[in-house]
Scaffold this active site. Structure first.
Site, mmCIF file in Angstrom:
data_model
loop_
_atom_site.group_PDB
_atom_site.id
_atom_site.type_symbol
_atom_site.label_atom_id
_atom_site.label_comp_id
_atom_site.label_asym_id
_atom_site.label_seq_id
_atom_site.Cartn_x
_atom_site.Cartn_y
_atom_site.Cartn_z
ATOM 1 N N TYR A 32 46.585 70.163 40.616
ATOM 2 C CA TYR A 32 46.107 70.408 39.215
ATOM 3 C C TYR A 32 46.613 71.737 38.857
ATOM 4 O O TYR A 32 47.679 72.253 39.160
ATOM 5 C CB TYR A 32 44.572 70.266 39.369
ATOM 6 C CG TYR A 32 43.988 70.071 37.973
ATOM 7 C CD1 TYR A 32 44.490 69.018 36.986
ATOM 8 C CD2 TYR A 32 42.888 70.815 37.541
ATOM 9 C CE1 TYR A 32 43.829 69.010 35.877
ATOM 10 C CE2 TYR A 32 42.392 70.806 36.297
ATOM 11 C CZ TYR A 32 42.689 69.835 35.496
ATOM 12 O OH TYR A 32 42.364 69.533 34.334
ATOM 13 N N LYS A 87 41.440 40.061 39.462
ATOM 14 C CA LYS A 87 42.823 39.922 39.362
ATOM 15 C C LYS A 87 43.368 41.237 39.900
ATOM 16 O O LYS A 87 44.379 41.090 40.673
ATOM 17 C CB LYS A 87 43.177 39.620 37.796
ATOM 18 C CG LYS A 87 44.833 39.487 37.482
ATOM 19 C CD LYS A 87 44.968 38.030 37.967
ATOM 20 C CE LYS A 87 44.281 37.102 36.970
ATOM 21 N NZ LYS A 87 44.590 35.749 37.466
ATOM 22 N N GLU A 129 45.957 38.363 29.915
ATOM 23 C CA GLU A 129 45.184 37.369 30.607
ATOM 24 C C GLU A 129 43.972 37.074 29.787
ATOM 25 O O GLU A 129 43.406 37.921 28.931
ATOM 26 C CB GLU A 129 44.666 38.222 31.857
ATOM 27 C CG GLU A 129 43.532 37.410 32.791
ATOM 28 C CD GLU A 129 44.449 36.430 33.675
ATOM 29 O OE1 GLU A 129 43.786 35.400 34.181
ATOM 30 O OE2 GLU A 129 45.629 36.777 33.808
ATOM 31 N N ASP A 130 43.835 35.691 29.618
ATOM 32 C CA ASP A 130 42.569 35.152 28.969
ATOM 33 C C ASP A 130 42.509 35.651 27.463
ATOM 34 O O ASP A 130 41.214 35.908 27.306
ATOM 35 C CB ASP A 130 41.305 35.326 29.889
ATOM 36 C CG ASP A 130 41.377 34.893 31.329
ATOM 37 O OD1 ASP A 130 42.125 33.759 31.422
ATOM 38 O OD2 ASP A 130 40.759 35.075 32.010
ATOM 39 N N ALA A 191 48.609 27.050 30.378
ATOM 40 C CA ALA A 191 49.084 26.713 31.455
ATOM 41 C C ALA A 191 49.903 25.565 31.460
ATOM 42 O O ALA A 191 51.134 25.634 31.610
ATOM 43 C CB ALA A 191 48.008 26.226 32.332
ATOM 44 N N ASN A 284 39.308 25.469 35.710
ATOM 45 C CA ASN A 284 38.372 26.121 36.336
ATOM 46 C C ASN A 284 37.009 26.573 35.533
ATOM 47 O O ASN A 284 36.999 26.840 34.521
ATOM 48 C CB ASN A 284 39.332 27.592 36.769
ATOM 49 C CG ASN A 284 39.850 27.329 38.262
ATOM 50 O OD1 ASN A 284 39.144 27.053 39.210
ATOM 51 N ND2 ASN A 284 41.175 27.931 38.114
ATOM 52 N N ASN A 315 47.667 30.408 39.940
ATOM 53 C CA ASN A 315 48.649 31.382 39.577
ATOM 54 C C ASN A 315 48.185 32.547 40.691
ATOM 55 O O ASN A 315 49.478 33.428 40.551
ATOM 56 C CB ASN A 315 48.094 31.614 37.915
ATOM 57 C CG ASN A 315 46.823 32.120 37.808
ATOM 58 O OD1 ASN A 315 45.962 32.532 38.658
ATOM 59 N ND2 ASN A 315 46.402 32.179 36.412
#
Length: 399
Positions: A32, A87, A129-130, A191, A284, A315
């Site tokens: 630092y 994930k 994602e999603d 998908a 899912n 996946n």
């Protein structure tokens, strides 16, 4: 007290944390202030040094806006955070990648793209994602035009690749030629469209025997432009099927990636499929068709997206190794590398009479090595290819 998933998530208060890598106690002045000023100045003079002097080389963002979480729908960024943490844990456990879950309050494509552009200097790669469609597809396409780091969409690329691997393995074991068999896709989301994109390139556009059914709509050359992948969908359904029951008559494959739970369609339709046949039920957390139901209807090969299923067409078999290979090469994903990974995985699975490999660290290293070897073949510089191989070996062997 019942030990439920919610209880365990609350007990551990999340699934990941940061750890300090350096000996900080006696070296604060080095890592630092004032010592940190020196690497800052070095990077200011040469931005490429950020990859050597920071953890950017191994840091990715797992990014979602919570608009399409699992099969639960638009439940918001806060509710999506447990998935993104999960994930991130898989990235670390299987590929040694430091993944940061980032659930953002961004409801438009423009806002998401602005966030990706702003955060790029801190990341080595991005996993979308999603995110609901067509936003996810459009963001992915546009982001690849300006990002200098690899970006993947886990459902399109990750799920699409493992679906293709399973189909290649099952067709090979049954002695079938894909271009001659009827393939039914139930659902027209990320998908199945990721799979169709790979299949289209693999079969050189010869996908007329593929039938895509989304709820009551059967796609064909006339109505395909209603969809965000209309150009590819226009090549499908040359057989003229008008509903799911008709489409499944004589079909060798049913790939369902629609909505979770039973009752999506009458199970009796499965009896009309050609023998041998393959059913991949990937919704899912609850698949459209259970293993028991599929067996009762005479299905030959069955796989689901669940981690407790023997054929886990999920996946999670793909994305850790795929991202590791992309981080090493700093190349952008394309369908050619996706097809190569799918072929390699299908061959690996068939050695053990499976349609997909088992979930372990070795399969992720196998995927990463396949990605690096693919780009090494395309690379004009033998020096770069050699550096990539050394980097991958170092990453896979480090503690």
């Amino acid at each position: 007290m019942e030990i439920t998933p919610s209880f365990l998530h609350k007990l551990y208060r999340g699934k990941w944390e940061l750890r300090v890598r350096v000996p900080l106690a006696r070296n604060l002045h080095v890592f630092y202030t004032p010592g940190v000023a020196e690497p800052c100045q070095n990077i200011a003079a040469d931005n490429t040094l950020v990859w050597d002097m920071t953890n950017r080389w191994n840091t990715i963002g797992v990014i979602s806006n919570g608009t399409r979480i699992l099969g639960l729908g638009n439940i918001g960024p806060e509710a999506g955070l447990p998935v993104m943490e999960g994930k991130a844990v898989l990235y670390k456990y299987y590929a040694g990648i430091d993944a940061i879950p980032l659930c953002i309050r961004a409801e438009t494509e423009e806002t998401i793209l602005a966030f990706l552009s702003a955060i790029e200097p801190s990341l080595g790669g991005i996993n979308l994602e999603d995110i609901k469609q067509p936003d996810a597809f459009n963001v992915l396409t546009e982001a690849r035009k300006f990002l200098r780091i690899p970006i993947i969409h886990d459902d399109m690329e990750g799920t699409g690749i493992i679906m293709l691997a399973a189909v290649l393995a099952s067709s090979s074991m049954a002695g079938l030629k894909l271009e001659s068999e009827k393939i039914v896709l139930l659902g027209a989301g990320s998908a199945n469209m990721g799979f169709l994109q790979l299949l289209d390139e693999l079969l050189l556009g010869n996908i007329g025997n593929v039938i895509v059914v989304d709820r009551d709509l059967v796609y064909n050359s006339e109505n395909s432009q209603q969809h965000w992948m209309g150009n590819i969908l226009s090549k499908t359904n040359k057989l003229g099927s008008s509903n799911l029951e008709e489409a499944l008559k004589g079909a060798s494959f049913l790939i369902a990636a629609s909505r979770p739970g039973p009752g999506v369609f009458p199970l009796e339709y499965l009896r009309n499929m050609k023998k041998p046949n393959t059913v991949l039920s990937l919704a899912n957390p609850v698949p459209e068709v259970s293993r028991e139901e599929a067996c009762a209807m005479g299905v030959t090969i069955y796989g689901s997206g669940r981690s407790d299923d023997p054929n886990q067409v999920n996946n999670s078999l793909i994305f850790p190794g795929l991202m590791l290979g992309l981080l090493v090469t700093q190349q952008q994903y394309n369908t050619a590398v996706g097809i190569e990974v799918a072929k390699a995985l299908s061959e690996l699975a068939m050695k053990k009479q499976r349609i997909v490999p088992q979930m372990d660290s070795e399969v992720h290293q196998f995927v990463a090595r396949t990605v690096v070897e693919h780009f090494s073949k395309k690379c004009a510089s033998k020096e770069n290819a050699s550096m990539w191989a050394e980097e991958l070996n170092w990453r896979m062997n480090r503690k």
